[in-house]
Write a protein that holds these residues in place. Sequence first.
Motif, PDB file in Angstrom:
ATOM      1  N   CYS A 100      41.005  48.408  39.433  1.00  0.00           N
ATOM      2  CA  CYS A 100      40.593  49.816  39.440  1.00  0.00           C
ATOM      3  C   CYS A 100      41.454  50.651  40.378  1.00  0.00           C
ATOM      4  N   THR A 101      42.467  50.039  40.977  1.00  0.00           N
ATOM      5  CA  THR A 101      43.357  50.748  41.884  1.00  0.00           C
ATOM      6  C   THR A 101      44.752  50.146  41.788  1.00  0.00           C
ATOM      7  N   SER A 102      45.741  50.931  42.195  1.00  0.00           N
ATOM      8  CA  SER A 102      47.120  50.441  42.166  1.00  0.00           C
ATOM      9  C   SER A 102      47.466  49.636  43.408  1.00  0.00           C
ATOM     10  N   SER A 103      46.551  49.570  44.357  1.00  0.00           N
ATOM     11  CA  SER A 103      46.797  48.825  45.585  1.00  0.00           C
ATOM     12  C   SER A 103      46.986  47.341  45.289  1.00  0.00           C
ATOM     13  N   LYS A 104      47.973  46.729  45.926  1.00  0.00           N
ATOM     14  CA  LYS A 104      48.265  45.318  45.695  1.00  0.00           C
ATOM     15  C   LYS A 104      47.156  44.403  46.205  1.00  0.00           C
ATOM     16  N   CYS A 105      46.379  44.886  47.160  1.00  0.00           N
ATOM     17  CA  CYS A 105      45.311  44.046  47.714  1.00  0.00           C
ATOM     18  C   CYS A 105      43.973  44.296  47.027  1.00  0.00           C
ATOM     19  N   GLY A 106      43.967  45.151  46.012  1.00  0.00           N
ATOM     20  CA  GLY A 106      42.716  45.445  45.326  1.00  0.00           C
ATOM     21  C   GLY A 106      41.933  46.532  46.038  1.00  0.00           C
ATOM     22  N   ARG A 107      40.769  46.797  45.525  1.00  0.00           N
ATOM     23  CA  ARG A 107      39.957  47.879  46.066  1.00  0.00           C
ATOM     24  C   ARG A 107      39.372  47.504  47.421  1.00  0.00           C
ATOM     25  N   CYS A 147      31.583  45.619  42.445  1.00  0.00           N
ATOM     26  CA  CYS A 147      32.815  45.976  41.745  1.00  0.00           C
ATOM     27  C   CYS A 147      32.576  47.171  40.822  1.00  0.00           C
ATOM     28  N   PRO A 148      33.444  48.198  40.872  1.00  0.00           N
ATOM     29  CA  PRO A 148      33.272  49.362  39.991  1.00  0.00           C
ATOM     30  C   PRO A 148      33.344  49.012  38.507  1.00  0.00           C
ATOM     31  N   ARG A 149      34.066  47.945  38.188  1.00  0.00           N
ATOM     32  CA  ARG A 149      34.201  47.529  36.787  1.00  0.00           C
ATOM     33  C   ARG A 149      33.074  46.598  36.344  1.00  0.00           C
ATOM     34  N   ASP A 150      32.569  45.821  37.295  1.00  0.00           N
ATOM     35  CA  ASP A 150      31.544  44.829  36.957  1.00  0.00           C
ATOM     36  C   ASP A 150      30.516  44.765  38.087  1.00  0.00           C
ATOM     37  N   PRO A 151      29.387  45.464  37.951  1.00  0.00           N
ATOM     38  CA  PRO A 151      28.377  45.508  39.017  1.00  0.00           C
ATOM     39  C   PRO A 151      27.771  44.152  39.374  1.00  0.00           C
ATOM     40  N   SER A 152      28.006  43.136  38.540  1.00  0.00           N
ATOM     41  CA  SER A 152      27.465  41.814  38.865  1.00  0.00           C
ATOM     42  C   SER A 152      28.292  41.112  39.942  1.00  0.00           C
ATOM     43  N   LEU A 204      35.839  44.133  50.631  1.00  0.00           N
ATOM     44  CA  LEU A 204      37.039  43.753  49.900  1.00  0.00           C
ATOM     45  C   LEU A 204      36.708  43.459  48.442  1.00  0.00           C
ATOM     46  N   CYS A 205      37.642  43.798  47.571  1.00  0.00           N
ATOM     47  CA  CYS A 205      37.491  43.527  46.142  1.00  0.00           C
ATOM     48  C   CYS A 205      37.085  42.070  45.918  1.00  0.00           C
ATOM     49  N   PRO A 206      36.088  41.819  45.074  1.00  0.00           N
ATOM     50  CA  PRO A 206      35.642  40.435  44.850  1.00  0.00           C
ATOM     51  C   PRO A 206      36.700  39.547  44.199  1.00  0.00           C
ATOM     52  N   MET A 207      37.727  40.168  43.607  1.00  0.00           N
ATOM     53  CA  MET A 207      38.792  39.396  42.967  1.00  0.00           C
ATOM     54  C   MET A 207      40.012  39.246  43.876  1.00  0.00           C
ATOM     55  N   SER A 208      39.859  39.660  45.124  1.00  0.00           N
ATOM     56  CA  SER A 208      40.959  39.577  46.077  1.00  0.00           C
ATOM     57  C   SER A 208      40.620  38.574  47.174  1.00  0.00           C
ATOM     58  N   LYS A 209      41.622  37.857  47.638  1.00  0.00           N
ATOM     59  CA  LYS A 209      41.428  36.879  48.703  1.00  0.00           C
ATOM     60  C   LYS A 209      42.343  37.205  49.877  1.00  0.00           C
ATOM     61  N   LYS A 210      41.777  37.076  51.062  1.00  0.00           N
ATOM     62  CA  LYS A 210      42.530  37.319  52.291  1.00  0.00           C
ATOM     63  C   LYS A 210      43.073  35.987  52.786  1.00  0.00           C
ATOM     64  N   VAL A 211      44.398  35.866  52.876  1.00  0.00           N
ATOM     65  CA  VAL A 211      45.016  34.588  53.240  1.00  0.00           C
ATOM     66  C   VAL A 211      46.078  34.808  54.312  1.00  0.00           C
ATOM     67  N   ARG A 212      46.495  33.695  54.905  1.00  0.00           N
ATOM     68  CA  ARG A 212      47.577  33.720  55.886  1.00  0.00           C
ATOM     69  C   ARG A 212      48.821  33.101  55.262  1.00  0.00           C
ATOM     70  N   LEU A 213      49.905  33.862  55.217  1.00  0.00           N
ATOM     71  CA  LEU A 213      51.171  33.377  54.686  1.00  0.00           C
ATOM     72  C   LEU A 213      52.275  33.661  55.691  1.00  0.00           C
ATOM     73  N   GLN A 225      43.663  38.746  42.029  1.00  0.00           N
ATOM     74  CA  GLN A 225      43.658  38.090  40.723  1.00  0.00           C
ATOM     75  C   GLN A 225      42.669  38.819  39.817  1.00  0.00           C
ATOM     76  N   CYS A 226      43.105  39.956  39.321  1.00  0.00           N
ATOM     77  CA  CYS A 226      42.238  40.789  38.482  1.00  0.00           C
ATOM     78  C   CYS A 226      43.032  41.293  37.286  1.00  0.00           C
ATOM     79  N   ASP A 227      42.476  41.133  36.101  1.00  0.00           N
ATOM     80  CA  ASP A 227      43.152  41.574  34.878  1.00  0.00           C
ATOM     81  C   ASP A 227      42.977  43.064  34.624  1.00  0.00           C
ATOM     82  N   ASN A 228      41.991  43.670  35.286  1.00  0.00           N
ATOM     83  CA  ASN A 228      41.715  45.085  35.054  1.00  0.00           C
ATOM     84  C   ASN A 228      41.417  45.784  36.386  1.00  0.00           C
TER      85      ASN A 228
END
Length: 222
Positions: free
Chosen positions: A123-130, A74-79, A100-109, A118-121
Amino acid sequence: MYDSKTLIPSLKEFFNLHPIFSYRYFLGDAGFDSFDNYKYLFSKLGIIPIIPINPRNSKNLPQPTFNSDGIPTCPRDPSLKMSYDGIVREKGRATRIKWLCPMSKKVRLNGKTTYILQCDNPCTSSKCGRIFYTTLDIDFRKNTFFPRNSKKWSKLYEKRPIIEKSISLLKSSIAVDSFKLINTRSIKADVFLGAITQHIGLIITAKLGTFEHPLSLKKLLA
């Protein structure tokens, strides 16, 4: 289908139908902003691309770093390791690994694949995260086909000791695990004689119908 993915196959089909046509510039909107499109237009066709930068593809975004296993973080948190999301193979494009962004989940809806971020900060405006891609043919050592220490990687790698043990047993049974000779011809003769001995042992094993110790003549004849 995205414009960035359809441009190259469309141009290939177009120039196959119209091989005498030539153009100096390609004018496209930000949807065509991708590294592969620039490379194909300029290097393959000699066409100068005039394409505005897509903010989602901008290098101004904070870039992921890589951990010791070569996995982007993650660009914000290397851990936080980015999630492996498979291999992307597309006609006319380089084979890439999708992360895929570690705070993003790929699901079937409702029968469709979507992402929940599910990220409070972010690094991109994309709805699916980085989403980050690494290209296999740029650095095969770092960009492994399967992420190091992933379940798939570990499942395959755990077979290595079994293979080494099998090779060791094979070398031991024909007495080539530790040579006391320095003459290559003598070593070659030892290997051949050892292999012949092993084959004789296997023939005896087959005749006697005892397959418990096929590589041990002592146990076989006991």
